[in-house]
Design an enzyme around this catalytic site. Structure first.
Site, PDB file in Angstrom:
ATOM      1  N   ASP A 191      -5.655  -4.187  -2.119  1.00  0.00           N
ATOM      2  CA  ASP A 191      -5.636  -2.734  -2.336  1.00  0.00           C
ATOM      3  C   ASP A 191      -4.242  -2.273  -2.744  1.00  0.00           C
ATOM      4  O   ASP A 191      -4.089  -1.412  -3.619  1.00  0.00           O
ATOM      5  CB  ASP A 191      -6.147  -1.978  -1.115  1.00  0.00           C
ATOM      6  N   GLU A 225       0.835  -1.210   0.000  1.00  0.00           N
ATOM      7  CA  GLU A 225       0.000   0.000   0.000  1.00  0.00           C
ATOM      8  C   GLU A 225       0.868   1.257   0.000  1.00  0.00           C
ATOM      9  O   GLU A 225       0.637   2.184  -0.782  1.00  0.00           O
ATOM     10  CB  GLU A 225      -0.909  -0.019   1.220  1.00  0.00           C
TER      11      GLU A 225
END
Length: 324
Positions: free
Chosen positions: A102, A50
Site C-alpha cells: 500500500d 505509507e
C-alpha cells in the site's frame, strides 16, 4: 480526470464538521519533521512508506511543491530499494527492509499526481518504475471454474504459510489508485476483484486468506481501522459507500448495543476490549450508516485526541466546508 479528483476532495467533500478543521499547515507543524518525513507520534515517531505516500499526496492536493519535493527526496534516498519498491519502516534507520504494497502504491500515485501538476519528468520516470515493480506482486490464480483470483501480495517477503494460505490485506487494494492505474490490465483486474469478491465477505477482516489448494477466500479473526479505511477510500473513489454496509454490519450491530467501536474487534469472542477506536473511525461509520450517534462520538473523541497522525491524515482527505 485526476485534477477533478483532487479538486473534489479538497473543496467539496460530502459533509463538514462542527469542530475546527485541521489545516495543512497545522498538520505539517505536528507531523512533518526535519523537512524530510511524516512521523507517527503514537508509534514511537516512526516513519513508514505509507506515511510518506500520504504526505506526498496531500502536498499535491494543497499545491505545496516545496514540501512534496522534500518528502520525495528524503524517501528516495532513505527508503527506496534497488527493485524500486520501498522499505516500509524507518526509525532513525531502516528497521524493516520488506516493502508494504500500500505504501508503494501511495507513493507511485503521488508521483503521478505531481507529474501531472508540475511536469517534472523525474516524477513520471519513478512513477513508471515503481508501478512496474508493484505489478510483480499481483498473482493471478484460476479456480476450478477458470475464474481469476487476483492476489495483491502485501509485501515481497512473508504472507504465506505451510498450509498453502496466502494472506492479503483488503485495504491494500486502494480503489482510487487502482482506478487511476486501470489502463494497465493487472490493476484493473485487481480493482474488479476488490469490488466483486473481497468486499462481498462479511464481516470483512483486516486480513483475508486465499488457500491455493481450495482456491477460495476465507476470513481471519480481527477487525480494526486498517480495514475500516476502505470506507474513506471508497468515498474518495466516488463509489457509493453503501456497498460496504454489509461488510461492516457486525461492527454496526455491536456499536448499537454497546455504544462504542473496539480498537480491535475479535470474531467469535464474547468479551471485546474496552479500548475504543480513534475518532476518525466514527466519522467513517457516520458516512457509512448515517447514524448521528457515530457523529457525536467523533466530535467527542476528536477534541481529546490531538496527535493522531493516521486520523488527521484522513481528516485532510475528507474535510470540506459543506455543512451537515
Amino acid at each position: 480526470m485526476i485534477r477533478v479528483f483532487i479538486v473534489a476532495i479538497l473543496l467539496f467533500g460530502l459533509f463538514g464538521v462542527k469542530a475546527q478543521e485541521l489545516s495543512w499547515q497545522e498538520y505539517k507543524n505536528k507531523y512533518f519533521r526535519n523537512d524530510s518525513f511524516i512521523i507517527d507520534p503514537y508509534n514511537n515517531n516512526r516513519v513508514t512508506s505509507e506515511s510518506q505516500g500520504y504526505g506526498m499526496i496531500l502536498a499535491v492536493m494543497y499545491n505545496d511543491k516545496d514540501t512534496f519535493y522534500k518528502l520525495w527526496k528524503w524517501t528516495k534516498v532513505n527508503m527506496l530499494r534497488e527493485d524500486y519498491l520501498f522499505s516500509w519502516l524507518y526509525n532513525n534507520a531502516i528497521v524493516d527492509r520488506n516493502n508494504a504494497t500500500d505504501g508503494d502504491l501511495l507513493i507511485a500515485y503521488a508521483l503521478r499526481l505531481a507529474y501531472l501538476k508540475w511536469k517534472n519528468e523525474e516524477y513520471l520516470e519513478y512513477y513508471n518504475k515503481i508501478k512496474n515493480s508493484i505489478k510483480r506482486l499481483i498473482v493471478i490464480v484460476l479456480d476450478e471454474k477458470e475464474r481469476k483470483n487476483i492476489l495483491l501480495l502485501p509485501g515481497i517477503y512473508g504472507f504465506s504459510n505451510e498450509k498453502y494460505d496466502i494472506q492479503i490485506f483488503p485495504s491494500y487494494y486502494i480503489p482510487f489508485i487502482l482506478k487511476e492505474f486501470k489502463d494497465d490490465r493487472l490493476f484493473k483486474l485487481s480493482l474488479d476483484y476488490l469490488l466483486n469478491n473481497i468486499i462481498t465477505l462479511s464481516p470483512l477482516t483486516n486480513t483475508v486468506r486465499f488457500n491455493l489448494i481450495e482456491k477460495k477466500l476465507s476470513l481471519n479473526s480481527e477487525i480494526n481501522m486498517d480495514v475500516y479505511r476502505l470506507i474513506p477510500y471508497f468515498l474518495l473513489s466516488n463509489y457509493d459507500v453503501k456497498i460496504l454496509r454489509n461488510s461492516f454490519k457486525t461492527i454496526d450491530e455491536f456499536f448499537k448495543k454497546e455504544g462504542y467501536i473496539p480498537l480491535t474487534f475479535k470474531l467469535n469472542e464474547q468479551n471485546q476490549t474496552k479500548q475504543e477506536s480513534p475518532f476518525c473511525v466514527y466519522r467513517w461509520f457516520y458516512i457509512l450508516y448515517n447514524d448521528d450517534k457515530y457523529f457525536k462520538k467523533y466530535e467527542e473523541l476528536k477534541n481529546i485526541d490531538r496527535n493522531n497522525y493516521f486520523c488527521d491524515t484522513f481528516e485532510l482527505f475528507l474535510n470540506s466546508g459543506v455543512e451537515r
